[in-house]
Design a protein around this motif. Structure first.
Motif, PDB file in Angstrom:
ATOM      1  N   THR A 190       0.745  -1.190  -0.160  1.00 25.79           N
ATOM      2  CA  THR A 190       0.061  -0.080  -0.011  1.00 25.79           C
ATOM      3  C   THR A 190       0.893   1.166   0.230  1.00 25.79           C
ATOM      4  O   THR A 190       2.055   1.201   0.120  1.00 25.79           O
ATOM      5  CB  THR A 190      -1.146   0.009   1.284  1.00 25.79           C
ATOM      6  N   ALA A 191       0.155   2.515  -0.420  1.00 23.36           N
ATOM      7  CA  ALA A 191       1.015   3.698  -0.432  1.00 23.36           C
ATOM      8  C   ALA A 191       1.632   3.909   1.062  1.00 23.36           C
ATOM      9  O   ALA A 191       1.117   3.679   2.079  1.00 23.36           O
ATOM     10  CB  ALA A 191       0.125   4.695  -0.838  1.00 23.36           C
ATOM     11  N   GLN A 192       2.672   4.662   1.111  1.00 27.12           N
ATOM     12  CA  GLN A 192       2.827   5.064   2.272  1.00 27.12           C
ATOM     13  C   GLN A 192       2.440   6.203   2.673  1.00 27.12           C
ATOM     14  O   GLN A 192       1.932   7.161   2.212  1.00 27.12           O
ATOM     15  CB  GLN A 192       4.634   5.452   1.983  1.00 27.12           C
ATOM     16  N   ASP A 193       2.630   6.601   4.012  1.00 25.79           N
ATOM     17  CA  ASP A 193       1.997   7.595   4.870  1.00 25.79           C
ATOM     18  C   ASP A 193       2.755   8.953   4.704  1.00 25.79           C
ATOM     19  O   ASP A 193       3.898   8.778   4.000  1.00 25.79           O
ATOM     20  CB  ASP A 193       1.414   7.378   6.245  1.00 25.79           C
ATOM     21  N   HIS A 194       2.515   9.946   5.396  1.00 21.44           N
ATOM     22  CA  HIS A 194       3.400  11.296   5.164  1.00 21.44           C
ATOM     23  C   HIS A 194       4.572  11.116   5.873  1.00 21.44           C
ATOM     24  O   HIS A 194       5.470  11.814   5.688  1.00 21.44           O
ATOM     25  CB  HIS A 194       2.472  12.408   6.017  1.00 21.44           C
ATOM     26  N   ASP A 195       4.786  10.280   6.571  1.00 23.97           N
ATOM     27  CA  ASP A 195       6.295   9.934   7.380  1.00 23.97           C
ATOM     28  C   ASP A 195       6.796   8.700   6.602  1.00 23.97           C
ATOM     29  O   ASP A 195       8.152   8.261   7.125  1.00 23.97           O
ATOM     30  CB  ASP A 195       5.832   9.601   8.631  1.00 23.97           C
ATOM     31  N   GLY A 196       6.354   8.417   5.725  1.00 21.14           N
ATOM     32  CA  GLY A 196       7.034   7.255   4.784  1.00 21.14           C
ATOM     33  C   GLY A 196       6.813   5.772   5.442  1.00 21.14           C
ATOM     34  O   GLY A 196       7.454   4.886   5.155  1.00 21.14           O
ATOM     35  N   LEU A 197       5.755   5.805   6.228  1.00 24.71           N
ATOM     36  CA  LEU A 197       5.486   4.447   6.783  1.00 24.71           C
ATOM     37  C   LEU A 197       4.694   3.806   6.016  1.00 24.71           C
ATOM     38  O   LEU A 197       3.822   4.252   5.243  1.00 24.71           O
ATOM     39  CB  LEU A 197       5.135   4.525   8.250  1.00 24.71           C
ATOM     40  N   VAL A 198       4.782   2.434   5.809  1.00 25.46           N
ATOM     41  CA  VAL A 198       3.764   1.522   5.013  1.00 25.46           C
ATOM     42  C   VAL A 198       3.313   0.437   5.927  1.00 25.46           C
ATOM     43  O   VAL A 198       4.074   0.206   6.934  1.00 25.46           O
ATOM     44  CB  VAL A 198       4.576   1.022   3.744  1.00 25.46           C
ATOM     45  N   GLY A 199       2.372  -0.212   5.564  1.00 25.55           N
ATOM     46  CA  GLY A 199       1.764  -1.463   6.138  1.00 25.55           C
ATOM     47  C   GLY A 199       2.612  -2.401   6.658  1.00 25.55           C
ATOM     48  O   GLY A 199       2.602  -2.974   7.865  1.00 25.55           O
ATOM     49  N   GLU A 200       3.722  -2.565   5.878  1.00 24.46           N
ATOM     50  CA  GLU A 200       4.711  -3.768   6.302  1.00 24.46           C
ATOM     51  C   GLU A 200       5.317  -3.527   7.440  1.00 24.46           C
ATOM     52  O   GLU A 200       5.817  -4.310   8.347  1.00 24.46           O
ATOM     53  CB  GLU A 200       5.501  -3.782   4.924  1.00 24.46           C
ATOM     54  N   HIS A 201       5.649  -2.049   7.735  1.00 23.50           N
ATOM     55  CA  HIS A 201       6.558  -1.596   8.945  1.00 23.50           C
ATOM     56  C   HIS A 201       5.646  -2.310  10.287  1.00 23.50           C
ATOM     57  O   HIS A 201       6.069  -2.794  11.205  1.00 23.50           O
ATOM     58  CB  HIS A 201       6.514  -0.264   8.982  1.00 23.50           C
ATOM     59  N   PHE A 202       4.278  -2.155  10.161  1.00 23.52           N
ATOM     60  CA  PHE A 202       3.465  -2.508  11.305  1.00 23.52           C
ATOM     61  C   PHE A 202       3.100  -4.059  11.286  1.00 23.52           C
ATOM     62  O   PHE A 202       3.225  -4.638  12.264  1.00 23.52           O
ATOM     63  CB  PHE A 202       2.229  -1.768  11.127  1.00 23.52           C
ATOM     64  N   ILE A 203       3.158  -4.657  10.131  1.00 25.23           N
ATOM     65  CA  ILE A 203       2.909  -5.934  10.049  1.00 25.23           C
ATOM     66  C   ILE A 203       4.071  -6.762  10.653  1.00 25.23           C
ATOM     67  O   ILE A 203       4.218  -7.773  11.432  1.00 25.23           O
ATOM     68  CB  ILE A 203       2.612  -6.543   8.621  1.00 25.23           C
ATOM     69  N   TYR A 204       5.394  -6.423  10.135  1.00 26.85           N
ATOM     70  CA  TYR A 204       6.450  -7.243  10.626  1.00 26.85           C
ATOM     71  C   TYR A 204       6.740  -6.977  11.986  1.00 26.85           C
ATOM     72  O   TYR A 204       7.505  -7.801  12.563  1.00 26.85           O
ATOM     73  CB  TYR A 204       7.772  -6.763   9.341  1.00 26.85           C
ATOM     74  N   ALA A 205       6.603  -5.704  12.586  1.00 22.56           N
ATOM     75  CA  ALA A 205       7.073  -5.387  13.880  1.00 22.56           C
ATOM     76  C   ALA A 205       5.783  -5.664  14.772  1.00 22.56           C
ATOM     77  O   ALA A 205       5.870  -5.063  15.907  1.00 22.56           O
ATOM     78  CB  ALA A 205       7.561  -3.947  13.906  1.00 22.56           C
ATOM     79  N   ARG A 206       5.024  -6.226  14.380  1.00 25.33           N
ATOM     80  CA  ARG A 206       3.512  -6.209  15.220  1.00 25.33           C
ATOM     81  C   ARG A 206       3.796  -6.685  16.507  1.00 25.33           C
ATOM     82  O   ARG A 206       3.150  -5.873  17.539  1.00 25.33           O
ATOM     83  CB  ARG A 206       2.745  -7.090  14.310  1.00 25.33           C
ATOM     84  N   ASN A 207       4.277  -7.680  16.883  1.00 28.33           N
ATOM     85  CA  ASN A 207       4.453  -8.119  18.279  1.00 28.33           C
ATOM     86  C   ASN A 207       5.155  -7.271  19.188  1.00 28.33           C
ATOM     87  O   ASN A 207       4.780  -7.116  20.547  1.00 28.33           O
ATOM     88  CB  ASN A 207       5.304  -9.677  18.210  1.00 28.33           C
ATOM     89  N   ILE A 208       6.175  -6.516  18.452  1.00 28.64           N
ATOM     90  CA  ILE A 208       6.932  -5.635  19.448  1.00 28.64           C
ATOM     91  C   ILE A 208       6.024  -4.255  19.750  1.00 28.64           C
ATOM     92  O   ILE A 208       5.872  -3.811  20.792  1.00 28.64           O
ATOM     93  CB  ILE A 208       8.036  -5.053  18.731  1.00 28.64           C
ATOM     94  N   LEU A 209       5.275  -3.668  18.599  1.00 27.53           N
ATOM     95  CA  LEU A 209       4.560  -2.716  18.636  1.00 27.53           C
ATOM     96  C   LEU A 209       3.218  -2.572  19.529  1.00 27.53           C
ATOM     97  O   LEU A 209       2.692  -1.809  19.959  1.00 27.53           O
ATOM     98  CB  LEU A 209       4.232  -1.904  17.350  1.00 27.53           C
ATOM     99  N   LEU A 210       2.575  -3.827  19.522  1.00 28.94           N
ATOM    100  CA  LEU A 210       1.460  -3.986  20.447  1.00 28.94           C
ATOM    101  C   LEU A 210       0.960  -3.286  21.523  1.00 28.94           C
ATOM    102  O   LEU A 210       0.139  -2.333  21.683  1.00 28.94           O
ATOM    103  CB  LEU A 210       0.892  -5.616  20.420  1.00 28.94           C
TER     104      LEU A 210
END
Length: 158
Positions: free
Chosen positions: A48-68
């Motif tokens: 998916t497209a990146q947000d205004h800070d350059g984040l994409v869904g993959e950042h959250f998907i791959y770091a999910r357990n740490i970020l919860l």
């Protein structure tokens, strides 16, 4: 800061004011849990497209357990203090489908916003939907938009 946010929620220019809640906004919220943050992240898609800070869904998907736990804490703070205005900004990008570029109807819109705001909204929508179903607050005519139903389920009502 909290009182300014509450004022924005209850006072809308040109409209009758909503009644202010008794007391101030809560000092602590436990509405957001690591589990409902996990559910929201599980809905994110790859590519998916990146947000205004350059984040994409993959950042959250791959770091999910740490970020919860961190995201649950951030969202609970936002529930009490308000979401930072910078994270609520969205950009609308018109994309030409076909035809002349001077006709607005020849465009579809693509909206990008911050992923934190998207996750927060996704959790709120999910929890509100669960609450509405549990408390029988949904109109039967809107079942085409419920989980497990399609608009075809109600085509005969037309």
């Amino acid at each position: 800061m909290r009182h300014e946010y509450a004022k924005v929620l209850y006072d809308i220019l040109g409209q009758t004011s909503l009644p202010h809640p008794h007391g101030s906004t809560p000092d602590k919220s436990t509405f957001f849990t690591p589990q409902n943050v996990r559910n929201a992240i599980d809905w994110l898609q790859f590519g998916t497209a990146q947000d205004h800070d350059g984040l994409v869904g993959e950042h959250f998907i791959y770091a999910r357990n740490i970020l919860l736990p961190l995201l649950a804490h951030i969202f609970n703070r936002a529930m009490c203090e308000g979401f930072p205005i910078r994270l609520t900004k969205h950009t609308i990008v018109p994309i030409l489908k076909s035809g002349g570029p001077m006709m607005p109807s020849n465009y579809r819109t693509f909206i990008t916003g911050h992923y934190l705001y998207k996750l927060n909204g996704s959790i709120l929508e999910s929890e509100l939907s669960i609450w509405a179903a549990r408390n029988r607050c949904r109109l039967a005519g809107q079942a085409g938009f419920w989980k497990g139903f399609t608009t075809l389920d109600h085509i005969l009502t037309l």
